[in-house]
Design a protein around this motif. Sequence first.
Motif, PDB file in Angstrom:
ATOM      1  N   LEU A  34       0.822  -1.212   0.000  1.00  0.00           N
ATOM      2  CA  LEU A  34       0.000   0.000   0.000  1.00  0.00           C
ATOM      3  C   LEU A  34       0.857   1.265   0.000  1.00  0.00           C
ATOM      4  O   LEU A  34       0.449   2.300  -0.516  1.00  0.00           O
ATOM      5  CB  LEU A  34      -0.925   0.016   1.221  1.00  0.00           C
ATOM      6  N   ASN A  35       2.044   1.180   0.586  1.00  0.00           N
ATOM      7  CA  ASN A  35       2.949   2.326   0.670  1.00  0.00           C
ATOM      8  C   ASN A  35       4.025   2.314  -0.412  1.00  0.00           C
ATOM      9  O   ASN A  35       4.993   3.068  -0.325  1.00  0.00           O
ATOM     10  CB  ASN A  35       3.605   2.366   2.049  1.00  0.00           C
ATOM     11  N   ASN A  36       3.873   1.432  -1.416  1.00  0.00           N
ATOM     12  CA  ASN A  36       4.849   1.310  -2.515  1.00  0.00           C
ATOM     13  C   ASN A  36       6.274   1.100  -2.016  1.00  0.00           C
ATOM     14  O   ASN A  36       7.217   1.709  -2.514  1.00  0.00           O
ATOM     15  CB  ASN A  36       4.784   2.536  -3.436  1.00  0.00           C
ATOM     16  N   GLU A  37       6.419   0.240  -1.023  1.00  0.00           N
ATOM     17  CA  GLU A  37       7.732  -0.050  -0.453  1.00  0.00           C
ATOM     18  C   GLU A  37       8.268  -1.372  -0.979  1.00  0.00           C
ATOM     19  O   GLU A  37       7.547  -2.162  -1.583  1.00  0.00           O
ATOM     20  CB  GLU A  37       7.628  -0.113   1.069  1.00  0.00           C
ATOM     21  N   SER A  38       9.538  -1.599  -0.723  1.00  0.00           N
ATOM     22  CA  SER A  38      10.184  -2.869  -1.050  1.00  0.00           C
ATOM     23  C   SER A  38      10.524  -3.598   0.239  1.00  0.00           C
ATOM     24  O   SER A  38      10.709  -2.975   1.281  1.00  0.00           O
ATOM     25  CB  SER A  38      11.469  -2.630  -1.850  1.00  0.00           C
ATOM     26  N   LEU A  39      10.626  -4.907   0.150  1.00  0.00           N
ATOM     27  CA  LEU A  39      11.013  -5.727   1.296  1.00  0.00           C
ATOM     28  C   LEU A  39      12.296  -6.473   0.947  1.00  0.00           C
ATOM     29  O   LEU A  39      12.511  -6.843  -0.201  1.00  0.00           O
ATOM     30  CB  LEU A  39       9.908  -6.720   1.642  1.00  0.00           C
ATOM     31  N   VAL A  40      13.120  -6.680   1.926  1.00  0.00           N
ATOM     32  CA  VAL A  40      14.360  -7.423   1.743  1.00  0.00           C
ATOM     33  C   VAL A  40      14.082  -8.884   2.084  1.00  0.00           C
ATOM     34  O   VAL A  40      13.587  -9.189   3.175  1.00  0.00           O
ATOM     35  CB  VAL A  40      15.491  -6.859   2.633  1.00  0.00           C
ATOM     36  N   ILE A  41      14.377  -9.773   1.145  1.00  0.00           N
ATOM     37  CA  ILE A  41      14.122 -11.195   1.346  1.00  0.00           C
ATOM     38  C   ILE A  41      15.390 -11.992   1.058  1.00  0.00           C
ATOM     39  O   ILE A  41      16.311 -11.510   0.409  1.00  0.00           O
ATOM     40  CB  ILE A  41      12.973 -11.705   0.446  1.00  0.00           C
ATOM     41  N   GLY A  42      15.417 -13.200   1.562  1.00  0.00           N
ATOM     42  CA  GLY A  42      16.509 -14.120   1.285  1.00  0.00           C
ATOM     43  C   GLY A  42      15.961 -15.354   0.591  1.00  0.00           C
ATOM     44  O   GLY A  42      14.861 -15.801   0.901  1.00  0.00           O
ATOM     45  N   ASP A  43      16.718 -15.895  -0.352  1.00  0.00           N
ATOM     46  CA  ASP A  43      16.261 -17.109  -1.030  1.00  0.00           C
ATOM     47  C   ASP A  43      16.872 -18.336  -0.362  1.00  0.00           C
ATOM     48  O   ASP A  43      17.610 -18.234   0.620  1.00  0.00           O
ATOM     49  CB  ASP A  43      16.562 -17.058  -2.524  1.00  0.00           C
ATOM     50  N   LYS A  44      16.557 -19.509  -0.893  1.00  0.00           N
ATOM     51  CA  LYS A  44      17.027 -20.752  -0.271  1.00  0.00           C
ATOM     52  C   LYS A  44      18.542 -20.920  -0.336  1.00  0.00           C
ATOM     53  O   LYS A  44      19.111 -21.704   0.410  1.00  0.00           O
ATOM     54  CB  LYS A  44      16.333 -21.946  -0.921  1.00  0.00           C
ATOM     55  N   GLY A  46      20.619 -18.410   0.253  1.00  0.00           N
ATOM     56  CA  GLY A  46      21.219 -17.433   1.142  1.00  0.00           C
ATOM     57  C   GLY A  46      21.472 -16.080   0.506  1.00  0.00           C
ATOM     58  O   GLY A  46      22.078 -15.215   1.127  1.00  0.00           O
ATOM     59  N   ASN A  47      21.021 -15.896  -0.728  1.00  0.00           N
ATOM     60  CA  ASN A  47      21.185 -14.607  -1.395  1.00  0.00           C
ATOM     61  C   ASN A  47      20.122 -13.640  -0.893  1.00  0.00           C
ATOM     62  O   ASN A  47      18.979 -14.014  -0.668  1.00  0.00           O
ATOM     63  CB  ASN A  47      21.059 -14.765  -2.911  1.00  0.00           C
ATOM     64  N   VAL A  48      20.511 -12.385  -0.742  1.00  0.00           N
ATOM     65  CA  VAL A  48      19.608 -11.360  -0.228  1.00  0.00           C
ATOM     66  C   VAL A  48      19.302 -10.383  -1.354  1.00  0.00           C
ATOM     67  O   VAL A  48      20.190  -9.997  -2.108  1.00  0.00           O
ATOM     68  CB  VAL A  48      20.262 -10.606   0.950  1.00  0.00           C
ATOM     69  N   LYS A  49      18.010  -9.999  -1.470  1.00  0.00           N
ATOM     70  CA  LYS A  49      17.648  -9.019  -2.485  1.00  0.00           C
ATOM     71  C   LYS A  49      16.447  -8.216  -2.031  1.00  0.00           C
ATOM     72  O   LYS A  49      15.672  -8.640  -1.174  1.00  0.00           O
ATOM     73  CB  LYS A  49      17.383  -9.687  -3.828  1.00  0.00           C
ATOM     74  N   SER A  50      16.286  -7.052  -2.622  1.00  0.00           N
ATOM     75  CA  SER A  50      15.164  -6.172  -2.344  1.00  0.00           C
ATOM     76  C   SER A  50      14.115  -6.394  -3.429  1.00  0.00           C
ATOM     77  O   SER A  50      14.425  -6.342  -4.617  1.00  0.00           O
ATOM     78  CB  SER A  50      15.642  -4.725  -2.345  1.00  0.00           C
ATOM     79  N   VAL A  51      12.866  -6.634  -3.007  1.00  0.00           N
ATOM     80  CA  VAL A  51      11.779  -6.931  -3.938  1.00  0.00           C
ATOM     81  C   VAL A  51      10.622  -5.991  -3.639  1.00  0.00           C
ATOM     82  O   VAL A  51      10.255  -5.820  -2.475  1.00  0.00           O
ATOM     83  CB  VAL A  51      11.309  -8.397  -3.775  1.00  0.00           C
ATOM     84  N   PRO A  52      10.024  -5.399  -4.680  1.00  0.00           N
ATOM     85  CA  PRO A  52       8.837  -4.579  -4.432  1.00  0.00           C
ATOM     86  C   PRO A  52       7.746  -5.415  -3.759  1.00  0.00           C
ATOM     87  O   PRO A  52       7.493  -6.555  -4.144  1.00  0.00           O
ATOM     88  CB  PRO A  52       8.400  -4.133  -5.826  1.00  0.00           C
TER      89      PRO A  52
END
Length: 62
Positions: A34-44, A46-52
Amino acid sequence: MKITESLIQNGTFTEKVMLGLNIALRKMTEEAALNNESLVIGDKDGNVKSVPAKELLKTLPK
């Protein structure tokens, strides 16, 4: 999201915790979207990325 009465009464502790985590993740992602933000997630791997959040919301179960 409907929580079945049987899970609340008969579910294991692990099932209840996982259900709570899934509800919290969905709520957090919806609010971020709702606030047009991104979240930081990790994949299986162990890589970290920012995703809308809007893109991440498409992949979450309802």
